[in-house]
Design a protein around this motif. Structure first.
Motif, PDB file in Angstrom:
ATOM      1  N   LYS A  49       0.843  -1.211   0.000  1.00  0.00           N
ATOM      2  CA  LYS A  49       0.000   0.000   0.000  1.00  0.00           C
ATOM      3  C   LYS A  49       0.877   1.259   0.000  1.00  0.00           C
ATOM      4  CE  LYS A  49      -4.534   1.259   1.714  1.00  0.00           C
ATOM      5  NZ  LYS A  49      -4.486   2.695   1.911  1.00  0.00           N
ATOM      6  N   TRP A  50       1.960   1.215   0.752  1.00  0.00           N
ATOM      7  CA  TRP A  50       2.918   2.333   0.731  1.00  0.00           C
ATOM      8  C   TRP A  50       3.484   2.528  -0.669  1.00  0.00           C
ATOM      9  CZ3 TRP A  50       8.046   2.106  -0.694  1.00  0.00           C
ATOM     10  CH2 TRP A  50       8.806   3.265  -0.467  1.00  0.00           C
ATOM     11  N   ALA A  51       3.797   1.433  -1.351  1.00  0.00           N
ATOM     12  CA  ALA A  51       4.387   1.517  -2.689  1.00  0.00           C
ATOM     13  C   ALA A  51       3.442   2.203  -3.670  1.00  0.00           C
ATOM     14  CB  ALA A  51       4.736   0.127  -3.193  1.00  0.00           C
ATOM     15  N   TYR A  52       2.155   1.901  -3.573  1.00  0.00           N
ATOM     16  CA  TYR A  52       1.185   2.496  -4.501  1.00  0.00           C
ATOM     17  C   TYR A  52       0.850   3.941  -4.135  1.00  0.00           C
ATOM     18  CZ  TYR A  52       0.630  -2.435  -5.681  1.00  0.00           C
ATOM     19  OH  TYR A  52       0.867  -3.738  -6.043  1.00  0.00           O
ATOM     20  N   GLU A  71      -0.697   0.330  -9.457  1.00  0.00           N
ATOM     21  CA  GLU A  71      -1.389  -0.676  -8.650  1.00  0.00           C
ATOM     22  C   GLU A  71      -1.245  -2.073  -9.260  1.00  0.00           C
ATOM     23  OE1 GLU A  71      -5.647  -1.369  -6.351  1.00  0.00           O
ATOM     24  OE2 GLU A  71      -5.398   0.340  -7.696  1.00  0.00           O
ATOM     25  N   ASN A  72      -1.002  -3.041  -8.378  1.00  0.00           N
ATOM     26  CA  ASN A  72      -0.823  -4.457  -8.720  1.00  0.00           C
ATOM     27  C   ASN A  72       0.514  -4.769  -9.396  1.00  0.00           C
ATOM     28  OD1 ASN A  72      -3.385  -5.188  -7.704  1.00  0.00           O
ATOM     29  ND2 ASN A  72      -4.355  -4.574  -9.646  1.00  0.00           N
ATOM     30  N   GLU A  73       1.410  -3.781  -9.462  1.00  0.00           N
ATOM     31  CA  GLU A  73       2.704  -4.000 -10.095  1.00  0.00           C
ATOM     32  C   GLU A  73       3.854  -4.112  -9.085  1.00  0.00           C
ATOM     33  OE1 GLU A  73       3.191  -4.571 -13.354  1.00  0.00           O
ATOM     34  OE2 GLU A  73       0.997  -4.455 -13.549  1.00  0.00           O
ATOM     35  N   ALA A  74       3.590  -3.922  -7.812  1.00  0.00           N
ATOM     36  CA  ALA A  74       4.656  -3.914  -6.805  1.00  0.00           C
ATOM     37  C   ALA A  74       5.306  -5.286  -6.662  1.00  0.00           C
ATOM     38  CB  ALA A  74       4.112  -3.458  -5.461  1.00  0.00           C
ATOM     39  N   GLN A  75       6.623  -5.290  -6.517  1.00  0.00           N
ATOM     40  CA  GLN A  75       7.395  -6.512  -6.301  1.00  0.00           C
ATOM     41  C   GLN A  75       8.120  -6.401  -4.954  1.00  0.00           C
ATOM     42  OE1 GLN A  75       8.015  -9.118  -8.977  1.00  0.00           O
ATOM     43  NE2 GLN A  75       6.099  -8.156  -9.633  1.00  0.00           N
ATOM     44  N   PRO A 107      -2.628 -22.603  -6.783  1.00  0.00           N
ATOM     45  CA  PRO A 107      -1.725 -21.613  -7.385  1.00  0.00           C
ATOM     46  C   PRO A 107      -1.202 -20.611  -6.348  1.00  0.00           C
ATOM     47  CG  PRO A 107      -3.996 -21.066  -7.889  1.00  0.00           C
ATOM     48  CD  PRO A 107      -4.025 -22.390  -7.206  1.00  0.00           C
ATOM     49  N   PHE A 108      -0.028 -20.064  -6.648  1.00  0.00           N
ATOM     50  CA  PHE A 108       0.652 -19.214  -5.683  1.00  0.00           C
ATOM     51  C   PHE A 108       0.488 -17.731  -6.004  1.00  0.00           C
ATOM     52  CE2 PHE A 108       3.107 -23.261  -5.615  1.00  0.00           C
ATOM     53  CZ  PHE A 108       2.742 -23.634  -4.322  1.00  0.00           C
ATOM     54  N   THR A 109       0.742 -16.923  -4.989  1.00  0.00           N
ATOM     55  CA  THR A 109       0.639 -15.475  -5.103  1.00  0.00           C
ATOM     56  C   THR A 109       1.852 -14.917  -5.838  1.00  0.00           C
ATOM     57  OG1 THR A 109      -0.488 -15.479  -2.974  1.00  0.00           O
ATOM     58  CG2 THR A 109       0.279 -13.351  -3.799  1.00  0.00           C
ATOM     59  N   LYS A 110       1.604 -14.025  -6.779  1.00  0.00           N
ATOM     60  CA  LYS A 110       2.686 -13.397  -7.540  1.00  0.00           C
ATOM     61  C   LYS A 110       3.197 -12.164  -6.807  1.00  0.00           C
ATOM     62  CE  LYS A 110       0.787 -14.933 -11.981  1.00  0.00           C
ATOM     63  NZ  LYS A 110       0.263 -14.482 -13.294  1.00  0.00           N
ATOM     64  N   GLY A 111       4.284 -11.618  -7.330  1.00  0.00           N
ATOM     65  CA  GLY A 111       4.779 -10.344  -6.811  1.00  0.00           C
ATOM     66  C   GLY A 111       6.026 -10.440  -5.959  1.00  0.00           C
ATOM     67  N   PHE A 112       6.748 -11.568  -6.060  1.00  0.00           N
ATOM     68  CA  PHE A 112       7.947 -11.753  -5.241  1.00  0.00           C
ATOM     69  C   PHE A 112       9.135 -12.165  -6.111  1.00  0.00           C
ATOM     70  CE2 PHE A 112       4.272 -12.581  -2.566  1.00  0.00           C
ATOM     71  CZ  PHE A 112       4.510 -11.702  -1.523  1.00  0.00           C
ATOM     72  N   ILE A 113      10.300 -11.652  -5.749  1.00  0.00           N
ATOM     73  CA  ILE A 113      11.544 -11.973  -6.446  1.00  0.00           C
ATOM     74  C   ILE A 113      12.496 -12.585  -5.428  1.00  0.00           C
ATOM     75  CG2 ILE A 113      13.553 -11.008  -7.644  1.00  0.00           C
ATOM     76  CD1 ILE A 113      11.685  -8.692  -8.525  1.00  0.00           C
ATOM     77  N   LYS A 114      12.982 -13.790  -5.691  1.00  0.00           N
ATOM     78  CA  LYS A 114      13.895 -14.469  -4.767  1.00  0.00           C
ATOM     79  C   LYS A 114      15.343 -14.256  -5.181  1.00  0.00           C
ATOM     80  CE  LYS A 114      11.734 -18.505  -4.848  1.00  0.00           C
ATOM     81  NZ  LYS A 114      11.401 -19.919  -4.597  1.00  0.00           N
ATOM     82  N   ILE A 115      16.156 -13.910  -4.183  1.00  0.00           N
ATOM     83  CA  ILE A 115      17.591 -13.777  -4.406  1.00  0.00           C
ATOM     84  C   ILE A 115      18.336 -14.585  -3.351  1.00  0.00           C
ATOM     85  CG2 ILE A 115      17.368 -11.462  -5.417  1.00  0.00           C
ATOM     86  CD1 ILE A 115      18.487 -10.370  -2.712  1.00  0.00           C
ATOM     87  N   GLU A 116      19.625 -14.778  -3.573  1.00  0.00           N
ATOM     88  CA  GLU A 116      20.436 -15.515  -2.610  1.00  0.00           C
ATOM     89  C   GLU A 116      20.614 -14.688  -1.339  1.00  0.00           C
ATOM     90  OE1 GLU A 116      24.654 -18.032  -2.567  1.00  0.00           O
ATOM     91  OE2 GLU A 116      24.447 -16.292  -3.890  1.00  0.00           O
ATOM     92  N   TYR A 117      20.496 -15.356  -0.201  1.00  0.00           N
ATOM     93  CA  TYR A 117      20.724 -14.712   1.098  1.00  0.00           C
ATOM     94  C   TYR A 117      22.196 -14.339   1.247  1.00  0.00           C
ATOM     95  CZ  TYR A 117      20.488 -14.193   6.244  1.00  0.00           C
ATOM     96  OH  TYR A 117      20.540 -13.724   7.536  1.00  0.00           O
TER      97      TYR A 117
END
Length: 426
Positions: free
Chosen positions: A124-127, A134-138, A168-178
């Motif tokens: 919500k802060w991002a938008y 809207e709906n584009e936040a990652q 099905p899973f929720t979109k909007g996430f990017i995984k990176i190495e810890y």
């Protein structure tokens, strides 16, 4: 209340197996009482608790101050919902925000709920503030994370057991190495729609992975540079577990006893749970400053039980115990002693390849594969010798005793662990 019929451990296990969902694989011990660092099974055998309900019981089992706060409030007023004000929530919010140096607190019940809350606030802060469409936040997350098991959270997990057949899973996430600053830098630079970076200061469930010194501070600076919210999940690492009030207090030379409490790496959003209640009652919270938290308006988010009077009373008592009994300082000192003792021991023990951790959140890496039963078998042997712990990720054993433990008790536990590993190696 009628007196419950005494049952054996086997009877209790059979009851759970017959009438309960099989969503856990517990160590075969049936506990009926706890006090401080000890628990007792239904047959009366006494154990050291070296898991602390996954760090929810930092203040020790049945701490009298916390139990008293819970009972007194339960006898007065238990629940109003947020349809009305109650006379305890504001006190708790003031105490907690002043303790952790934030403007506002949003109360929930469980750690997973708090993580979900933080994700909603971030989006919500991002938008509304950053201007992302809207709906584009990652949101960037780390591989091998553990933030809970709700549908949204498992959408960015890479644990096949938690994910398989739940899509099905929720979109909007990017995984990176810890613990990889270059990966974070690249993700931030190549995508203008990044709203936040969600990270555990130490990956507990993954096997107590402590990041490189300076990682969190540099990650926070990268987020600030790109106007991205730094979200710290301190559900397990917070409330003095790692030898500081928060794990994000970093590696300052002082201990928490002398520290101002202001984190070296102050998150934009802080997620707390578990020991926020001392293990007595479900309490979790999300903290942020006004420029972030004020995006939440009436009707945007809530919980019937979130912020109830009992939770508020318990939360204040739990934080007071941490402060008054200097449990962060105790965790800092005993953690150093624990790692030192085990590091010396494993020099002559081929069964354990390393010891790692911070404060009283530690783990040993068993020299076997993740698929082996060795770590489980060692935990069964520890149980027989009077100490309860559990494996995580197959070949890692996590050690996280209550922070009220004394030096003498810790050394007794170290002796049990050494004895067990020595016997197991033969």
């Amino acid at each position: 209340m009628a007196v419950l019929e005494q049952m054996t451990s086997q009877q209790a296990i059979e009851l759970e197996n017959k009438y309960g969902a099989h969503n856990y694989h517990p160590l075969p011990v049936v506990l009926s009482r706890g006090e401080g660092v000890y628990v007792w099974d239904v047959e009366g055998k006494k154990y050291y608790d070296f898991l602390s309900a996954y760090s929810a019981v930092n203040q020790g089992h049945c701490h009298p101050k916390i139990v008293s706060a819970m009972v007194n409030q339960a006898e007065t007023l238990t629940l109003t919902s947020r349809a009305f004000y109650n006379d305890m929530l504001g006190r708790f919010e003031k105490y907690a925000t002043e303790t952790f140096h934030f403007d506002k607190l949003l109360p929930m019940n469980t750690g997973a709920e708090a993580v979900e809350t933080a994700l909603k606030i971030c989006r919500k802060w991002a938008y509304e503030k950053k201007g992302i469409s809207e709906n584009e936040a990652q949101i960037i997350v780390c591989e091998n994370n553990f933030h809970g098991r709700t549908t949204t959270i498992i959408s960015f997990s890479n644990d096949p057991v938690a994910r398989k057949n739940f899509g099905p899973f929720t979109k909007g996430f990017i995984k990176i190495e810890y613990d990889n600053l270059n990966a974070l830098k690249e993700a931030l630079e190549c995508n203008a729609n990044i709203a936040g970076f969600l990270v555990e200061p130490i990956q507990g469930e993954a096997g107590v992975y402590v990041p490189s010194e300076g990682y969190l501070k540099a990650a926070r600076e990268l987020c600030e540079k790109h106007n991205v919210l730094f979200i710290a999940d301190e559900v397990q690492t917070g409330i003095a577990r790692t030898g500081r009030l928060l794990a994000t207090c970093g590696n300052c030379s002082c201990t928490d006893k002398h520290c101002s409490g202001v984190p070296e790496v102050k998150p934009d959003i802080l997620i707390l749970g578990k020991a926020l209640s001392g293990g007595a009652y479900p309490v979790s919270a999300v903290l942020a400053n006004n420029d972030i938290m004020n995006v939440i308006k009436p009707g945007n988010h809530g919980s019937t039980f979130g912020g109830n009077p009992v939770a508020a009373a318990v939360g204040m008592a739990a934080l007071e115990v941490i402060k008054n009994e200097e449990l962060a300082e105790n965790a800092y000192q005993l953690g150093k002693l624990f790692r030192s003792e085990l590091e010396k021991f494993i020099l002559g023990c081929d069964l354990v390849s390393s010891v790692r951790g911070k404060g009283l959140l530690n783990a040993i890496l068993i020299n076997d594969t993740e698929e082996s039963s060795t770590a489980w078998d060692i935990c069964m042997a520890l149980k027989a010798n009077g100490l309860l712990a559990k494996p995580t990720h197959g070949n890692i054993i996590r050690f996280a005793p209550p922070l009220v433990m004394t030096k003498e008790q810790l050394l007794d536990c170290v002796s049990i662990i050494k004895k067990t590993l020595t016997e197991f190696s033969k």
